[in-house]
Design a protein around this motif. Structure first.
Motif, PDB file in Angstrom:
ATOM      1  N   ARG A  76      -9.708  26.318   0.915  1.00  0.00           N
ATOM      2  CA  ARG A  76     -11.043  26.901   1.096  1.00  0.00           C
ATOM      3  C   ARG A  76     -12.062  25.814   1.440  1.00  0.00           C
ATOM      4  NH1 ARG A  76     -12.983  28.998  -4.232  1.00  0.00           N
ATOM      5  NH2 ARG A  76     -13.461  26.791  -4.483  1.00  0.00           N
ATOM      6  N   ASN A  77     -12.011  24.691   0.729  1.00  0.00           N
ATOM      7  CA  ASN A  77     -12.973  23.609   0.973  1.00  0.00           C
ATOM      8  C   ASN A  77     -12.842  23.016   2.371  1.00  0.00           C
ATOM      9  OD1 ASN A  77     -13.791  23.984  -1.642  1.00  0.00           O
ATOM     10  ND2 ASN A  77     -12.925  22.055  -2.436  1.00  0.00           N
ATOM     11  N   VAL A  78     -11.618  22.936   2.884  1.00  0.00           N
ATOM     12  CA  VAL A  78     -11.400  22.264   4.160  1.00  0.00           C
ATOM     13  C   VAL A  78     -11.495  23.227   5.345  1.00  0.00           C
ATOM     14  CG1 VAL A  78      -8.889  22.534   4.398  1.00  0.00           C
ATOM     15  CG2 VAL A  78      -9.999  20.404   5.167  1.00  0.00           C
ATOM     16  N   GLY A  79     -11.553  24.529   5.078  1.00  0.00           N
ATOM     17  CA  GLY A  79     -11.712  25.502   6.162  1.00  0.00           C
ATOM     18  C   GLY A  79     -10.414  25.964   6.762  1.00  0.00           C
ATOM     19  N   CYS A  80      -9.353  25.992   5.983  1.00  0.00           N
ATOM     20  CA  CYS A  80      -8.054  26.449   6.497  1.00  0.00           C
ATOM     21  C   CYS A  80      -7.495  27.609   5.664  1.00  0.00           C
ATOM     22  CB  CYS A  80      -7.039  25.306   6.508  1.00  0.00           C
ATOM     23  SG  CYS A  80      -7.396  23.998   7.703  1.00  0.00           S
ATOM     24  N   ARG A  81      -8.376  28.330   4.990  1.00  0.00           N
ATOM     25  CA  ARG A  81      -7.908  29.413   4.116  1.00  0.00           C
ATOM     26  C   ARG A  81      -7.246  30.523   4.921  1.00  0.00           C
ATOM     27  NH1 ARG A  81      -9.330  31.211  -1.161  1.00  0.00           N
ATOM     28  NH2 ARG A  81      -7.657  32.665  -1.712  1.00  0.00           N
ATOM     29  N   SER A  82      -7.696  30.748   6.137  1.00  0.00           N
ATOM     30  CA  SER A  82      -7.125  31.820   6.959  1.00  0.00           C
ATOM     31  C   SER A  82      -5.675  31.542   7.345  1.00  0.00           C
ATOM     32  CB  SER A  82      -7.953  32.014   8.230  1.00  0.00           C
ATOM     33  OG  SER A  82      -7.953  30.825   8.998  1.00  0.00           O
TER      34      SER A  82
ATOM     35  N   GLN B 156     -12.869  14.636   6.848  1.00  0.00           N
ATOM     36  CA  GLN B 156     -12.945  16.044   6.460  1.00  0.00           C
ATOM     37  C   GLN B 156     -11.971  16.362   5.329  1.00  0.00           C
ATOM     38  OE1 GLN B 156     -12.166  17.632  10.387  1.00  0.00           O
ATOM     39  NE2 GLN B 156     -14.304  18.376  10.583  1.00  0.00           N
ATOM     40  N   LEU B 157     -10.803  15.762   5.388  1.00  0.00           N
ATOM     41  CA  LEU B 157      -9.792  16.027   4.370  1.00  0.00           C
ATOM     42  C   LEU B 157     -10.188  15.447   3.014  1.00  0.00           C
ATOM     43  CD1 LEU B 157      -6.615  15.359   6.535  1.00  0.00           C
ATOM     44  CD2 LEU B 157      -7.364  17.579   5.645  1.00  0.00           C
TER      45      LEU B 157
ATOM     46  N   ASN C 118       0.845  -1.191   0.000  1.00  0.00           N
ATOM     47  CA  ASN C 118       0.000   0.000   0.000  1.00  0.00           C
ATOM     48  C   ASN C 118       0.881   1.242   0.000  1.00  0.00           C
ATOM     49  OD1 ASN C 118      -2.179  -1.750   0.270  1.00  0.00           O
ATOM     50  ND2 ASN C 118      -2.349  -1.448   2.482  1.00  0.00           N
ATOM     51  N   TYR C 119       0.377   2.305  -0.544  1.00  0.00           N
ATOM     52  CA  TYR C 119       1.049   3.602  -0.482  1.00  0.00           C
ATOM     53  C   TYR C 119      -0.022   4.665  -0.266  1.00  0.00           C
ATOM     54  CZ  TYR C 119      -0.365   3.550  -5.447  1.00  0.00           C
ATOM     55  OH  TYR C 119      -1.077   3.453  -6.617  1.00  0.00           O
ATOM     56  N   ARG C 120       0.388   5.788   0.283  1.00  0.00           N
ATOM     57  CA  ARG C 120      -0.582   6.826   0.627  1.00  0.00           C
ATOM     58  C   ARG C 120      -1.305   7.340  -0.616  1.00  0.00           C
ATOM     59  NH1 ARG C 120       3.170  10.528   4.498  1.00  0.00           N
ATOM     60  NH2 ARG C 120       4.801   9.480   3.262  1.00  0.00           N
ATOM     61  N   LEU C 121      -2.602   7.553  -0.476  1.00  0.00           N
ATOM     62  CA  LEU C 121      -3.467   7.923  -1.593  1.00  0.00           C
ATOM     63  C   LEU C 121      -4.066   9.320  -1.401  1.00  0.00           C
ATOM     64  CD1 LEU C 121      -5.400   4.522  -1.871  1.00  0.00           C
ATOM     65  CD2 LEU C 121      -3.462   5.265  -3.281  1.00  0.00           C
ATOM     66  N   ASN C 122      -4.649   9.804  -2.490  1.00  0.00           N
ATOM     67  CA  ASN C 122      -5.402  11.066  -2.536  1.00  0.00           C
ATOM     68  C   ASN C 122      -4.724  12.185  -1.741  1.00  0.00           C
ATOM     69  OD1 ASN C 122      -6.732  10.569   0.237  1.00  0.00           O
ATOM     70  ND2 ASN C 122      -7.570   8.865  -0.947  1.00  0.00           N
ATOM     71  N   VAL C 123      -5.478  12.830  -0.850  1.00  0.00           N
ATOM     72  CA  VAL C 123      -4.948  14.004  -0.174  1.00  0.00           C
ATOM     73  C   VAL C 123      -3.756  13.682   0.723  1.00  0.00           C
ATOM     74  CG1 VAL C 123      -6.529  13.809   1.793  1.00  0.00           C
ATOM     75  CG2 VAL C 123      -5.628  16.055   1.160  1.00  0.00           C
ATOM     76  N   PHE C 124      -3.666  12.473   1.227  1.00  0.00           N
ATOM     77  CA  PHE C 124      -2.575  12.089   2.122  1.00  0.00           C
ATOM     78  C   PHE C 124      -1.299  11.738   1.354  1.00  0.00           C
ATOM     79  CE2 PHE C 124      -6.661  10.765   3.908  1.00  0.00           C
ATOM     80  CZ  PHE C 124      -6.698  11.552   5.043  1.00  0.00           C
ATOM     81  N   GLY C 125      -1.445  11.331   0.087  1.00  0.00           N
ATOM     82  CA  GLY C 125      -0.284  10.902  -0.672  1.00  0.00           C
ATOM     83  C   GLY C 125       0.177  11.860  -1.745  1.00  0.00           C
ATOM     84  N   TRP C 126      -0.719  12.805  -2.180  1.00  0.00           N
ATOM     85  CA  TRP C 126      -0.363  13.573  -3.366  1.00  0.00           C
ATOM     86  C   TRP C 126      -0.710  15.065  -3.263  1.00  0.00           C
ATOM     87  CZ3 TRP C 126       2.523  10.449  -6.191  1.00  0.00           C
ATOM     88  CH2 TRP C 126       2.331   9.070  -6.051  1.00  0.00           C
ATOM     89  N   MET C 127      -1.084  15.522  -2.098  1.00  0.00           N
ATOM     90  CA  MET C 127      -1.388  16.946  -1.937  1.00  0.00           C
ATOM     91  C   MET C 127      -0.094  17.768  -1.922  1.00  0.00           C
ATOM     92  SD  MET C 127      -3.427  19.458  -1.713  1.00  0.00           S
ATOM     93  CE  MET C 127      -4.953  18.553  -1.672  1.00  0.00           C
TER      94      MET C 127
END
Length: 738
Positions: free
Chosen positions: A464-470, A486-487, A359-368
């Motif tokens: 913006r989608n996750v609520g950390c824009r500030s 949430q991520l 296994n390897y990290r996927l989506n937001v955890f592996g490629w953000m």
């Protein structure tokens, strides 16, 4: 007769010698019995004896009766005379004659020593009364119970010859324990010989050998100590599931590159390798219940290795070829142990190879990719999953020998985004040092998103989608507080950068793209594959098997094309290709694949697959062939899967679609059709040879392309560079990505 006697007188004892003989020493009973069962000297002729006696009478010598002492120990006679000789003078009871030392007369007849003494004295022989010379040990015994008493015997005999006899009767045998034991031993030996002979000559029913019960397979000396696996396929394949190769990327280690395990304390329950660990956290593709599956603690690998039947142990040092499977799923989904679509004990046996998946990290955890996201490194971000893949390959290179694999004979195999990952690994010096062959299917030729552009888009949309824009300038702490759910929900699946990649299974629209997921990060990937192979891979010598399936895009139905008339379908096609040029729409509708005009679904799948997937891989094969030392073998599979598998895995696609040949490769079932089994065996044999030798017997290198049908591989003019020229203008911008 006197002459005869006189001639032998020097051989006879004198009367004084006879009278002065000492008493005979009495033998013990056991010795006596042995002598009584022995064989006598040859019979004594009575004529010779009488003649000698007559000679002694003629001598006129008169002497007292002669007493002869019996000597059982020295006598050659073991049996008493059958006709006892009685004393003519006293009328005593018959007694046993004494043993006499044998001598021979001139004519060769045997004479007894005592006879010759008497012949020298007198012709008349009288028997004196028996004189008992009882040894001291027997003085008080009953005379009848004293078998060794000396006896006196008359020398008178019958005219007939007296034949010595053997005493070998039952009494003799029972009275001698050595004879009895000897007979018993002989009988036992004969019985044993008979029993063995019968058992050898007669067919025996062989009891079935009980199935050996082996202990759990154990591999020592790993980074986390030892791994205890389990047995599969009748204890012929050892399977190790869920072996950690990096520290869990959880908590503060989320979005971290430095996850190497430096101490045994970094290994949580690493010894138990009997159960798969969950996939990396992701949306559930097959169902909305549950919506999410997996865990962020997911960096584990799995190993299938043929066992040694003689020892029941793992064949450490066996140097078997190694196949490393990198799963696909758009870099967002999947795992190394997906049910029905991953390695198995059966495959390890058929290939006679060690197989590894991970296994390897996927989506937001592996490629953000975001500025200041990575732990401890503000300059680097994105491609965390590629770091995981390289780490897994390094672990395999270091420890696979413990599992019977050869680290110098490693083939990496990747489908879809797994194949895309291999193209990225080929551009990385550290990674490509860990494998010697590459099998790629359905990969993307394009991942040229720049680091700066990707970070800019993700900062705007994702934060913006996750609520950390500030906290966009330093978003790490805010993102660490978010849950996994949430991520994932904050990923821009449909809006640009469109991680859902829906557009890639439709005809392209001019200037409409998706954003990068696997990017040129300036550390793990410096250049996109096409550019890298053109400019920086002259010394590349890794053989590459590059494949596709005939209708790659048919697996994904994003429009209800199957229900459309040809007119409806024509309008849809023109809405796409007319954005480039109307002539392209005319070419597709009037000239391209006319044999499929009665099926709007297959016609759409044909030109979309050729434009976005198959021809881009052909163009890339040409680039590798022209600019490197790597041999490239190129195929396109046209064999459909059995219906029972298409219903499960291929969205009811009835043709060779994305990943079909890997489904063939991985699938084992007792109820498979003969056609399916035949194709599978043929295809698997090709893969096995490629793994072992880095070549395929009978296959030419690219530019030859093979169509893989039920009848096996055959050269084809389809999907060559010349045929694909119609789509060259769309390459690489509109090719599959990620």
């Amino acid at each position: 007769m006197s002459t005869d006697t006189e001639e032998h007188e020097p051989m006879l004892n004198s009367e004084a010698e006879t009278a002065s003989d000492p008493p005979v020493e009495v033998q013990p009973p056991e010795s006596q019995a042995a002598q009584e069962c022995s064989v006598d000297e040859p019979p004594v002729s009575t004529d010779a004896t009488s003649e000698s006696v007559e000679g002694s009478h003629k001598g006129g010598d008169s002497s007292p009766p002669t007493t002869v002492r019996g000597d059982p120990a020295s006598s050659p006679v073991s049996s008493p005379v059958s006709s006892p000789v009685s004393s003519p003078a006293s009328g005593d009871k018959p007694i046993k004659p004494p043993r006499m030392k044998s001598m021979r007369s001139k004519d060769g007849s045997p004479l007894l020593k005592e006879q010759k003494s008497l012949e020298a004295k007198s012709a008349d022989v009288e028997t004196a009364p028996a004189v008992q010379a009882t040894p001291p040990a027997y003085e008080k015994m009953n005379p009848e119970a004293q078998p060794y008493l000396p006896t006196t015997v008359s020398l008178h005999t019958d005219d007939a010859a007296v034949k010595p006899k053997k005493k070998l009767g039952l009494d003799c045998i029972l009275g001698n324990k050595w004879i009895l034991l000897g007979i018993i031993a002989v009988v036992l030996i004969i019985l044993i010989i008979i029993i063995v002979g019968v058992s050898v000559s007669r067919p025996r029913k062989v009891a079935p050998t009980p199935q050996p019960v082996y202990e759990d397979p154990i591999v020592m000396g790993l980074r986390c100590g030892k791994a205890v696996g389990s047995w599969e396929l009748n204890e012929t394949v050892a399977v190790f599931k869920g072996i950690p190769y990096l520290k869990p990327p959880v908590g503060s280690n989320r979005w971290t590159y430095n996850l190497e395990m430096s101490a045994i304390s970094d290994c949580d329950n690493a010894t138990n390798a009997k159960e798969f660990k969950g996939p990396c956290f992701q949306l559930n593709q097959l169902s909305n219940d549950p919506k999410y599956i997996g865990s962020e603690d997911c960096l584990y690998l799995n190993i299938w290795t043929p066992a040694s039947p003689s020892t029941g142990g793992v064949m450490s040092g066996a140097k078997l070829p190694v196949l490393v499977y990198i799963h696909g799923g758009f870099l967002h989904y999947g795992s190394g142990h997906e049910d029905g679509f991953s390695p198995s004990a059966e495959l390890a046996t058929e290939l006679n190879a060690v197989i590894v998946s991970f296994n390897y990290r996927l989506n937001v955890f592996g490629w953000m990719a975001l500025e200041n996201l990575a732990s401890g490194d503000g300059k680097m971000s994105g491609n965390f999953g590629l770091y995981d893949q390289i780490s897994a390959l390094k672990w395999i290179n270091e420890y696979i020998d413990n599992f019977g694999g050869n680290p110098e004979m490693v083939t990496v195999a990747g489908l879809s985004s797994g194949g895309t990952s291999i193209l990225a690994l080929l551009t990385n010096d550290e990674a490509k040092a860990t494998f010697q062959r590459a099998w790629i299917s359905g990969a993307s030729s394009k991942f040229d998103g720049s680091k700066a552009d990707t970070m800019k888009v993700n900062k705007k949309v994702f934060l913006r989608n996750v609520g950390c824009r500030s906290e966009e300038n330093n978003p790490r702490q805010c993102l660490l507080r978010k849950t996994s759910e949430q991520l994932v929900d904050a990923i821009p699946w449909l809006q640009y950068p469109s991680w859902g990649a829906v557009d890639l299974v439709e005809p392209p629209t001019k200037d409409t793209f998706i954003g990068g997921v696997l990017i040129n990060d300036e550390q793990y990937v410096l250049k996109a594959p096409d550019e890298f192979f053109k400019t920086s891979a002259a010394d590349l010598e890794i053989p590459i098997l590059m494949g596709n399936n005939e209708f790659e895009s048919d697996m994904y139905q994003v429009v209800p094309v199957s229900t459309w008339s040809w007119g409806q379908y024509s309008d849809y096609v023109r809405s796409k290709y007319d954005t480039f040029n109307e002539s392209i729409s005319d070419f597709v509708l009037n000239s391209y694949a006319p044999s499929l005009s009665d099926s709007t679904r297959l016609h759409l799948a044909r030109h979309v697959s050729d434009l976005r997937a198959i021809c881009p891989q052909t163009f890339l094969a040409a680039t590798i062939t022209d600019n490197t030392n790597s041999a490239v073998y190129r195929y396109v599979n046209t064999v459909n899967l059995p219906q029972k598998l298409t219903d499960i895995y291929q969205a009811s696609s009835t043709v060779a679609t994305h990943g079909s040949e890997f489904f063939h490769f991985f699938h084992f079932s007792e109820d498979d059709s003969d056609d399916f089994i035949s194709f599978k065996q043929n295809f698997t044999a090709v893969i096995k040879e490629f793994m072992v030798n880095g070549m395929i017997t009978g296959w030419a290198h690219y530019p030859v392309v093979y169509e893989y049908s039920k009848n096996g591989p055959n050269k084809t003019s389809r999907w060559t560079a010349d045929t694909c020229d119609a789509w060259r203008a769309f390459y690489p911008d509109y090719s599959w990505m990620n």
